[in-house]
Enzyme design. Structure first.
Site, PDB file in Angstrom:
ATOM      1  N   ASP A 170       0.870  -1.164   0.000  1.00  0.00           N
ATOM      2  CA  ASP A 170       0.000   0.000   0.000  1.00  0.00           C
ATOM      3  C   ASP A 170       0.921   1.233   0.000  1.00  0.00           C
ATOM      4  O   ASP A 170       2.081   1.134   0.392  1.00  0.00           O
ATOM      5  CB  ASP A 170      -0.864  -0.062   1.264  1.00  0.00           C
ATOM      6  CG  ASP A 170      -1.595   1.222   1.521  1.00  0.00           C
ATOM      7  OD1 ASP A 170      -2.251   1.718   0.587  1.00  0.00           O
ATOM      8  OD2 ASP A 170      -1.494   1.735   2.652  1.00  0.00           O
TER       9      ASP A 170
ATOM     10  N   ASP B  62      -0.016   5.021   0.904  1.00  0.00           N
ATOM     11  CA  ASP B  62      -0.218   5.960   2.008  1.00  0.00           C
ATOM     12  C   ASP B  62      -0.402   5.231   3.335  1.00  0.00           C
ATOM     13  O   ASP B  62      -1.255   4.365   3.458  1.00  0.00           O
ATOM     14  CB  ASP B  62      -1.436   6.847   1.722  1.00  0.00           C
ATOM     15  CG  ASP B  62      -1.303   7.583   0.384  1.00  0.00           C
ATOM     16  OD1 ASP B  62      -0.166   7.958   0.025  1.00  0.00           O
ATOM     17  OD2 ASP B  62      -2.321   7.761  -0.304  1.00  0.00           O
TER      18      ASP B  62
END
Ligand SMILES: [Mg+2]
Ligand SMILES: [Zn+2]
Length: 193
Positions: free
Chosen positions: A12, A14
């Site tokens: 991922d 952020d």
């Protein structure tokens, strides 16, 4: 020497690689701030034979916080920072749609991750996903891969919000600790045929 990748680490963006918190939305390259352990963690993964693939929901595009040219600038900057540190990403896959819009790519949909597996011609077997949100963990579960939930970014909030519904293979304080766990655990078959 870095070996040719044999499997994928889905990351991922952020709250996993770069600084994030509830209420914040990264809209400009200048706001990119890697967590202190990100470089080290990515080097360890590359050294263990993982291709590094970022899968990110960028609903800010659908919601009008930023446009695709700006997102591309942010991603060029991320590539540049990592490259400066000797790290190459195999790809960044993003969903630009707002939540609530029907699309097939928004995490927890495994659509983008499957596309990455296809494009890189790597198996789901042995893959892993690291993320701070339930959507990352649910995606990983749908793919049948190892899931590592991080406490960075929205991680702490997500744990409170989802409780036992959030069922990762492992929980770690941050990406570096998650990677260290992975590389010493039975979940990696590196070195075996
Ligand atoms: Mg996140
Ligand atoms: Zn989408």
């Amino acid at each position: 020497m870095t070996r040719a990748p044999r499997r994928i680490a889905f990351l991922d963006r952020d709250g996993t690689l770069v600084w994030d918190r509830p209420g914040f939305y990264l809209r400009r390259p200048g706001q990119l701030r890697l967590y202190s352990g990100t470089i080290r963690a990515l080097r360890l993964l590359r050294g263990a034979g993982y291709a590094l693939v970022v899968v990110t929901n960028q609903s800010g595009i659908g919601r009008g916080f930023l446009d695709i040219p700006m997102l591309r600038r942010i991603h060029r900057e991320l590539h540049r920072i990592l490259k400066r540190n000797g790290i190459r990403l195999a790809g960044i896959y993003y969903c630009p749609h707002a939540p609530g819009v029907t699309c097939r790519c928004r995490k927890p949909s495994p659509y983008l991750a499957r596309r990455a597996l296809r494009e890189l011609r790597l198996p789901a077997r042995g893959a892993v996903i690291f993320g701070d949100k339930r959507a990352d963990i649910d995606l990983g579960r749908q793919l049948g891969v190892t899931t590592v939930h991080l406490r960075t970014g929205h991680g702490r909030d997500q744990r409170e919000k989802h409780g036992k519904a959030l069922r990762p293979t492992h929980r770690a304080r941050n990406l570096l600790e998650g990677v260290r766990w992975l590389l010493r655990s039975a979940h990696t078959d590196y070195g075996r045929p």
